[in-house]
Design a protein around this motif. Structure first.
Motif, short mmCIF file in Angstrom:
data_model
loop_
_atom_site.label_atom_id
_atom_site.label_comp_id
_atom_site.label_asym_id
_atom_site.label_seq_id
_atom_site.Cartn_x
_atom_site.Cartn_y
_atom_site.Cartn_z
N GLN A 94 0.91 -1.33 -0.20
CA GLN A 94 0.48 -0.17 0.65
C GLN A 94 0.95 1.60 0.25
N VAL A 95 2.11 1.33 0.57
CA VAL A 95 2.39 2.79 1.04
C VAL A 95 3.79 3.43 -0.31
N THR A 96 4.15 1.49 -0.70
CA THR A 96 4.93 1.52 -2.36
C THR A 96 3.74 1.86 -2.70
N ASP A 97 3.19 2.03 -3.39
CA ASP A 97 1.94 2.28 -4.67
C ASP A 97 1.61 3.06 -4.58
N THR A 98 1.36 3.91 -3.25
CA THR A 98 1.06 5.21 -3.42
C THR A 98 1.80 6.59 -3.33
N LEU A 99 3.16 5.81 -3.16
CA LEU A 99 4.54 6.72 -3.23
C LEU A 99 4.98 6.38 -4.55
#
Length: 305
Positions: A94-99
């Motif tokens: 989730q964090v990586t995709d948001t970045l």
């Protein structure tokens, strides 16, 4: 230099932040709870964010020189139930995709994206030695998690951003990480062989983690996976013996595999299995480890002369 960090309030993030501030860099830590932190340093800023706040962040993150992603649920937080394993994977993705969505919206994107990873990528082995060019053929939980995490982070490459995956071994520090738990039995005079003792432990001093990330930032030849491990990994029995010798404690009471499996479940793989991983790329590109051996590392951590 402007440096953005997710996971900046965690173990490795705190050490990196202190190092960057000493060098007079400006650090922006993205956190879901910005009100929980107060900065008394003019170059440190905590910025609130969530998966729904991309538009609000664009202006604040334009022109970052480096962005470092360390965010994700700890793999040491309790037994690996199906729910916990899902959370370990989900928080990272989730964090990586948001970045990646955020970077795609930026006009002036980071020159370098450093995404946390782990030596678990390679799977476990008693006989193989792994370097960065080795592809994973393992289907265990940790390997699949890291493979998926790196795949999602690789979208930064398509955006023209130099991208590095820091495949961390066991990071050693006096206060945080695995070492305090590993040392405790020795302090209580009950240290000894864990499991068969033949499993490999690939580790690195927290100071060398900070130094190597700093080295990568200033050396544009680094791309792709980089193993964050000492050139001298040890099998668990030798690792424990060295702890006992440095701390002047006995190494005699074994912790059998079956007991650890009963106590920890699938998570017991963290101490019963391992892999011999070498920092091939770091050494080829000229990085010098300050603490290459375990004895040097422990003597520094515990201030032994």
């Amino acid at each position: 230099m402007r440096i953005g960090v997710t996971g900046g309030t965690g173990f490795i993030g705190k050490h990196l932040t202190r190092n960057f501030l000493r060098q007079n860099h400006k650090v922006c830590i993205l956190t879901r709870k910005p009100d929980s932190y107060q900065s008394d340093h003019k170059n440190l800023e905590y910025i609130g964010w969530s998966v729904d706040s991309i538009n609000e962040l664009v202006d604040k993150l334009e022109g970052m020189d480096v962005f470092i992603n360390l965010a994700g649920e700890s793999i040491n937080n309790g037994r690996w139930t199906e729910q916990q394993k899902e959370r370990i994977i989900k928080t990272r993705i989730q964090v990586t995709d948001t970045l990646m969505k955020l970077f795609s919206e930026l006009y002036d994107r980071p020159k370098l994206f450093i995404n946390a990873s782990a030596v678990g990528y390679y799977g476990t082995s008693l006989k193989q030695t792994f370097i960065e060019n080795d592809l994973s053929t393992s289907g265990d939980f940790l390997a699949k998690t890291v493979q998926k995490w790196e795949k999602h982070a690789s979208k930064a490459e398509n955006l023209g951003i130099r991208t590095v995956y820091t495949r961390f071994g066991i990071v050693l520090d006096k206060q945080e990480g695995a070492l305090p738990k590993m040392v405790l039995p020795y302090k209580l005079f009950v240290g000894g062989k864990v499991g068969t003792g033949k499993q490999w432990l690939s580790w690195i001093h927290i100071k060398d983690v900070v130094n190597l990330i700093d080295f990568i930032i200033h050396n544009g030849e680094f791309e792709g996976a980089v193993n964050f491990t000492t050139p001298f990994p040890l099998q668990m029995n030798e690792f424990g013996k060295t702890i006992g010798e440095v701390l002047s404690r006995p190494h005699y009471l074994p912790a059998p595999s079956f007991a650890l499996k009963m106590m920890l479940g699938e998570m017991s793989t963290l101490v019963l299995d391992g892999q011999k991983v070498l920092p091939n790329k770091a050494q080829q590109l000229g990085f010098k480890f300050e603490f290459p051996t375990l004895r040097e590392t422990l003597m520094d951590i515990y201030r032994i002369k």
